[in-house]
Design a protein around this motif. Structure first.
Motif, mmCIF file in Angstrom:
data_model
loop_
_atom_site.group_PDB
_atom_site.id
_atom_site.type_symbol
_atom_site.label_atom_id
_atom_site.label_comp_id
_atom_site.label_asym_id
_atom_site.label_seq_id
_atom_site.Cartn_x
_atom_site.Cartn_y
_atom_site.Cartn_z
ATOM 1 N N UNK A 104 -11.069 -3.165 1.640
ATOM 2 C CA UNK A 104 -10.069 -3.812 0.783
ATOM 3 C C UNK A 104 -9.954 -3.038 -0.522
ATOM 4 N N UNK A 105 -8.698 -2.882 -0.990
ATOM 5 C CA UNK A 105 -8.398 -2.212 -2.250
ATOM 6 C C UNK A 105 -7.763 -3.233 -3.187
ATOM 7 N N UNK A 106 -8.247 -3.282 -4.453
ATOM 8 C CA UNK A 106 -7.686 -4.224 -5.423
ATOM 9 C C UNK A 106 -7.230 -3.504 -6.687
ATOM 10 N N UNK A 107 -6.322 -4.142 -7.382
ATOM 11 C CA UNK A 107 -5.862 -3.759 -8.720
ATOM 12 C C UNK A 107 -5.812 -5.065 -9.497
ATOM 13 N N UNK A 167 -5.305 -8.153 -4.326
ATOM 14 C CA UNK A 167 -5.117 -7.185 -3.257
ATOM 15 C C UNK A 167 -3.952 -6.265 -3.563
ATOM 16 N N UNK A 168 -4.139 -4.985 -3.370
ATOM 17 C CA UNK A 168 -3.104 -3.983 -3.649
ATOM 18 C C UNK A 168 -2.408 -3.638 -2.336
ATOM 19 N N UNK A 169 -1.180 -4.099 -2.177
ATOM 20 C CA UNK A 169 -0.429 -3.930 -0.932
ATOM 21 C C UNK A 169 0.308 -2.594 -0.886
ATOM 22 N N UNK A 170 0.470 -2.077 0.337
ATOM 23 C CA UNK A 170 1.316 -0.915 0.569
ATOM 24 C C UNK A 170 0.770 0.411 0.082
ATOM 25 N N UNK A 171 -0.548 0.515 -0.100
ATOM 26 C CA UNK A 171 -1.129 1.781 -0.553
ATOM 27 C C UNK A 171 -1.540 2.629 0.646
ATOM 28 N N UNK A 179 -10.855 16.058 11.001
ATOM 29 C CA UNK A 179 -9.752 15.158 11.324
ATOM 30 C C UNK A 179 -9.443 14.206 10.171
ATOM 31 N N UNK A 180 -8.194 13.747 10.130
ATOM 32 C CA UNK A 180 -7.743 12.772 9.131
ATOM 33 C C UNK A 180 -7.241 11.533 9.857
ATOM 34 N N UNK A 181 -7.484 10.385 9.245
ATOM 35 C CA UNK A 181 -6.957 9.125 9.763
ATOM 36 C C UNK A 181 -6.253 8.431 8.601
ATOM 37 N N UNK A 182 -5.049 7.917 8.852
ATOM 38 C CA UNK A 182 -4.236 7.301 7.799
ATOM 39 C C UNK A 182 -3.824 5.889 8.191
ATOM 40 N N UNK A 183 -3.667 5.054 7.156
ATOM 41 C CA UNK A 183 -3.108 3.718 7.334
ATOM 42 C C UNK A 183 -2.560 3.269 5.987
ATOM 43 N N UNK A 184 -2.074 2.030 5.917
ATOM 44 C CA UNK A 184 -1.510 1.448 4.692
ATOM 45 C C UNK A 184 -2.149 0.076 4.495
ATOM 46 N N UNK A 185 -2.422 -0.289 3.248
ATOM 47 C CA UNK A 185 -3.024 -1.598 2.975
ATOM 48 C C UNK A 185 -2.039 -2.727 3.250
ATOM 49 N N UNK A 211 -2.811 -8.343 1.331
ATOM 50 C CA UNK A 211 -4.029 -8.762 0.623
ATOM 51 C C UNK A 211 -4.913 -7.580 0.225
ATOM 52 N N UNK A 212 -4.436 -6.357 0.448
ATOM 53 C CA UNK A 212 -5.187 -5.157 0.086
ATOM 54 C C UNK A 212 -6.137 -4.659 1.161
ATOM 55 N N UNK A 213 -6.227 -5.363 2.290
ATOM 56 C CA UNK A 213 -7.127 -4.920 3.357
ATOM 57 C C UNK A 213 -6.492 -3.791 4.163
ATOM 58 N N UNK A 214 -7.354 -3.004 4.792
ATOM 59 C CA UNK A 214 -6.892 -1.939 5.681
ATOM 60 C C UNK A 214 -7.840 -1.814 6.849
#
Length: 170
Positions: free
Chosen positions: A40-43, A47-51, A68-74, A77-80
């Motif tokens: 989870x990412x917060x500001x 929760x910081x959405x869409x990061x 390797x790289x793995x990507x996603x978006x929060x 609620x800031x979870x990924x």
């Protein structure tokens, strides 16, 4: 450099807690032989959405991520969740909102934290509070040389910042 911080605060003064907030995961298990990473990412304690989130191996402070790289978006609620990752040691990075700035979760002064993804397991990463680097100093302007006298630092207030951090370099 001047950073607008959205960390844990108490009574509107800087007082970050010693430990990041625990995150619980009860989602799907990874595919056989692979692992998941969840966090989870917060500001400002929200929760910081869409990061953009990036998990990568072969991280270097100077050259960034390697494969390797793995990507996603929060989520809202800031979870990924990064699902079905090859087991290994990774660095975690977060793009700061709509900027070109990426923050690597630190493991020390200039090194990224190591996150170990294991086969058939979900690595749960405690809440990470991020900050914004696009604060605009008004006096003195950014990258101005100051040679003598008392210094008064002012900046354009950043909406919703809990506190600010200042970094001076020679």
């Amino acid at each position: 450099a001047l950073a607008a911080c959205g960390g844990d605060v108490e009574d509107s003064t800087r007082g970050a807690t010693d430990q990041p907030a625990r995150v619980d995961y009860d989602g799907p298990k990874p595919a056989r032989g692979l692992g998941n990473a969840y966090g989870r990412i917060t500001w400002n304690q929200e929760g910081a959405a869409g990061l953009d989130i990036l998990l990568c191996q072969d991280f270097s402070t100077f050259s960034g991520c390697g494969e390797p790289e793995y990507r996603t978006v929060t989520e809202a609620d800031g979870t990924f969740l990064l699902a079905d990752i090859e087991p290994g040691t990774y660095a975690l990075s977060v793009r700061v909102f709509d900027s070109d700035d990426w923050l690597y979760i630190s493991g020390g002064i200039i090194s990224a934290a190591d996150y170990e993804v294991e086969a058939n397991e979900t690595l749960v990463i405690d809440t990470q509070s991020i900050y914004k680097l696009d604060v605009k100093p008004t006096n003195p302007p950014n990258q101005t040389e100051v040679s003598a006298g008392p210094l008064t630092l002012t900046w354009e207030a950043y909406p919703e910042a809990a506190y600010y951090e200042v970094y001076l370099t020679p």
